[in-house]
Design a protein around this motif. Structure first.
Motif, PDB file in Angstrom:
ATOM      1  N   ASN A  10       0.836  -1.195   0.000  1.00 37.27           N
ATOM      2  CA  ASN A  10       0.000   0.000   0.000  1.00 37.27           C
ATOM      3  C   ASN A  10       0.875   1.252   0.000  1.00 37.27           C
ATOM      4  O   ASN A  10       1.723   1.441   0.883  1.00 37.27           O
ATOM      5  CB  ASN A  10      -0.910  -0.008   1.239  1.00 37.27           C
ATOM      6  CG  ASN A  10      -1.998   1.050   1.155  1.00 37.27           C
ATOM      7  OD1 ASN A  10      -1.723   2.200   0.858  1.00 37.27           O
ATOM      8  ND2 ASN A  10      -3.224   0.649   1.416  1.00 37.27           N
ATOM      9  N   GLU A  11       0.668   2.105  -0.994  1.00 35.44           N
ATOM     10  CA  GLU A  11       1.506   3.295  -1.147  1.00 35.44           C
ATOM     11  C   GLU A  11       1.363   4.265   0.016  1.00 35.44           C
ATOM     12  O   GLU A  11       2.293   5.015   0.334  1.00 35.44           O
ATOM     13  CB  GLU A  11       1.158   3.996  -2.463  1.00 35.44           C
ATOM     14  CG  GLU A  11       1.525   3.150  -3.685  1.00 35.44           C
ATOM     15  CD  GLU A  11       0.743   3.530  -4.925  1.00 35.44           C
ATOM     16  OE1 GLU A  11      -0.311   4.183  -4.765  1.00 35.44           O
ATOM     17  OE2 GLU A  11       1.170   3.154  -6.032  1.00 35.44           O
ATOM     18  N   ARG A  12       0.200   4.241   0.672  1.00 31.67           N
ATOM     19  CA  ARG A  12      -0.016   5.147   1.805  1.00 31.67           C
ATOM     20  C   ARG A  12       0.877   4.785   2.983  1.00 31.67           C
ATOM     21  O   ARG A  12       1.165   5.632   3.829  1.00 31.67           O
ATOM     22  CB  ARG A  12      -1.487   5.108   2.232  1.00 31.67           C
ATOM     23  CG  ARG A  12      -2.446   5.653   1.175  1.00 31.67           C
ATOM     24  CD  ARG A  12      -3.885   5.565   1.658  1.00 31.67           C
ATOM     25  NE  ARG A  12      -4.088   6.327   2.878  1.00 31.67           N
ATOM     26  CZ  ARG A  12      -5.236   6.339   3.565  1.00 31.67           C
ATOM     27  NH1 ARG A  12      -6.268   5.596   3.155  1.00 31.67           N
ATOM     28  NH2 ARG A  12      -5.340   7.066   4.666  1.00 31.67           N
ATOM     29  N   PRO A  16       5.678   8.612   0.696  1.00 34.36           N
ATOM     30  CA  PRO A  16       5.120   9.880   1.178  1.00 34.36           C
ATOM     31  C   PRO A  16       3.770  10.180   0.520  1.00 34.36           C
ATOM     32  O   PRO A  16       3.384   9.557  -0.471  1.00 34.36           O
ATOM     33  CB  PRO A  16       6.182  10.911   0.757  1.00 34.36           C
ATOM     34  CG  PRO A  16       7.437  10.124   0.573  1.00 34.36           C
ATOM     35  CD  PRO A  16       6.997   8.778   0.077  1.00 34.36           C
ATOM     36  N   HIS A  17       3.089  11.152   1.062  1.00 38.74           N
ATOM     37  CA  HIS A  17       1.772  11.537   0.568  1.00 38.74           C
ATOM     38  C   HIS A  17       1.839  11.966  -0.903  1.00 38.74           C
ATOM     39  O   HIS A  17       2.757  12.672  -1.314  1.00 38.74           O
ATOM     40  CB  HIS A  17       1.231  12.689   1.423  1.00 38.74           C
ATOM     41  CG  HIS A  17      -0.177  13.074   1.107  1.00 38.74           C
ATOM     42  ND1 HIS A  17      -1.238  12.186   1.202  1.00 38.74           N
ATOM     43  CD2 HIS A  17      -0.707  14.249   0.667  1.00 38.74           C
ATOM     44  CE1 HIS A  17      -2.354  12.801   0.855  1.00 38.74           C
ATOM     45  NE2 HIS A  17      -2.057  14.052   0.528  1.00 38.74           N
ATOM     46  N   ASN A  18       0.863  11.508  -1.677  1.00 38.42           N
ATOM     47  CA  ASN A  18       0.735  11.859  -3.101  1.00 38.42           C
ATOM     48  C   ASN A  18       1.862  11.295  -3.968  1.00 38.42           C
ATOM     49  O   ASN A  18       2.104  11.794  -5.078  1.00 38.42           O
ATOM     50  CB  ASN A  18       0.664  13.375  -3.300  1.00 38.42           C
ATOM     51  CG  ASN A  18      -0.653  13.940  -2.800  1.00 38.42           C
ATOM     52  OD1 ASN A  18      -1.674  13.246  -2.775  1.00 38.42           O
ATOM     53  ND2 ASN A  18      -0.635  15.204  -2.389  1.00 38.42           N
ATOM     54  N   THR A  20       3.253   7.698  -5.767  1.00 34.94           N
ATOM     55  CA  THR A  20       2.860   6.339  -6.107  1.00 34.94           C
ATOM     56  C   THR A  20       4.073   5.563  -6.616  1.00 34.94           C
ATOM     57  O   THR A  20       5.119   6.145  -6.943  1.00 34.94           O
ATOM     58  CB  THR A  20       1.772   6.328  -7.187  1.00 34.94           C
ATOM     59  OG1 THR A  20       2.332   6.835  -8.417  1.00 34.94           O
ATOM     60  CG2 THR A  20       0.586   7.203  -6.772  1.00 34.94           C
ATOM     61  N   THR A 225      12.129   1.082  -1.253  1.00 41.33           N
ATOM     62  CA  THR A 225      11.514   2.371  -0.912  1.00 41.33           C
ATOM     63  C   THR A 225      12.480   3.538  -1.080  1.00 41.33           C
ATOM     64  O   THR A 225      12.171   4.665  -0.682  1.00 41.33           O
ATOM     65  CB  THR A 225      10.996   2.346   0.534  1.00 41.33           C
ATOM     66  OG1 THR A 225      12.067   1.990   1.420  1.00 41.33           O
ATOM     67  CG2 THR A 225       9.864   1.336   0.679  1.00 41.33           C
TER      68      THR A 225
END
Length: 282
Positions: A10-12, A16-18, A20, A225
């Motif tokens: 899961n990218e969330r 980081p936010h926004n 992908t 990551t």
């Protein structure tokens, strides 16, 4: 299965936010770490293992013999089918009742049977020569990879200013030297994890096996990551203490007691400064 993988990656959680995973695909302008790169570690781990076998046979062993390291293992127990059956199938540490029964059966005194079991247990211990060769291999690898890491990190902006580890994250391009450093470290720990089953069996086998699994996991996830900048600092900090530790073991196997004590003291200082000081505080 696809649903489980989608949930796990899961990218969330990982990014980081926004941001992908599609944003971190390599392009002609910039290369980024890809999960598929980790497959390179398996053939390289096999190559490292083969290099190790050649190193121990043609370099470490002659060095050990030149330093008068004991080549023979412990004294072997005299062959005895009855005692051997008890040792392999029942117990390696017979109690008083069993010792008395064996004494009557073999017409041996109890002390002789105790001596036989002690020699038989020691017989399974590896020779000092073998332990020296293993330590020399680890010493050589840690020295090489630490030297490479220091030479690489000297050219990077994040060695002295750790804030640079996060500048532009996660859009930090993958440099060839960084890729090599990471994959070689990962391959080495893969090789250790598999070779541990044929290496000298020590009391901390379970702990070290868990250590290798954790190391492989952390290196792999930090690569995927793109957390490799801070990862290189951590790898370098951990390798420096291992160099001194393996050198101390080698000195101990050579019966250079004063040098061994000095190196173990140095290891304690380096370990405290690097892993208990710099690592958590800086």
């Amino acid at each position: 299965m696809a649903g489980i993988l989608a949930w796990f990656w899961n990218e969330r959680f990982w990014l980081p936010h926004n941001v992908t995973w599609a944003d971190l695909q390599s392009t002609e302008e910039a290369a980024f770490p890809q999960a598929e790169d980790l497959y390179l570690a398996f053939p390289l781990a096999f190559c490292i293992f083969m290099i190790r076998l050649l190193f121990e046979r043609f370099i470490a062993k002659p060095c050990a013999l030149g330093l008068k390291v004991q080549a023979n293992g412990p004294q072997k127990a005299q062959p005895n089918a009855i005692l051997e059956k008890v040792f392999t199938a029942i117990t390696k540490h017979p109690d008083e009742k069993r010792l008395e029964g064996l004494s009557k059966q073999l017409d041996w005194d109890v002390r002789s049977i105790q001596r036989w079991f002690r020699q038989r247990r020691n017989q399974e211990k590896p020779s000092t020569l073998r332990k020296f060769c293993e330590s020399m291999w680890r010493f050589t690898f840690y020295l090489y990879i630490f030297t490479y890491g220091v030479r690489f990190l000297k050219k990077t902006p994040w060695l002295w200013n750790t804030r640079q580890c996060w500048t532009g994250y996660p859009y930090q391009p993958l440099m060839p030297d960084l890729h090599y450093y990471y994959i070689v470290e990962l391959s080495f720990y893969w090789s250790l994890m598999f070779s541990q089953f044929i290496d000298v069996k020590r009391k901390d086998f379970g702990i070290m096996f868990t250590h290798h699994i954790v190391a492989v996991t952390l290196i792999s996830f930090s690569y995927v990551t793109n957390l490799m900048r801070v990862g290189t600092l951590i790898l370098c900090l951990h390798d420096v203490a291992d160099i001194v530790l393996e050198a101390a073991k080698m000195a101990n196997y050579c019966k250079c007691q004063k040098l061994s004590d000095l190196l173990f003291l140095t290891f304690a200082v380096v370990f405290i400064v690097s892993r208990l000081g710099i690592y958590p505080l800086w």
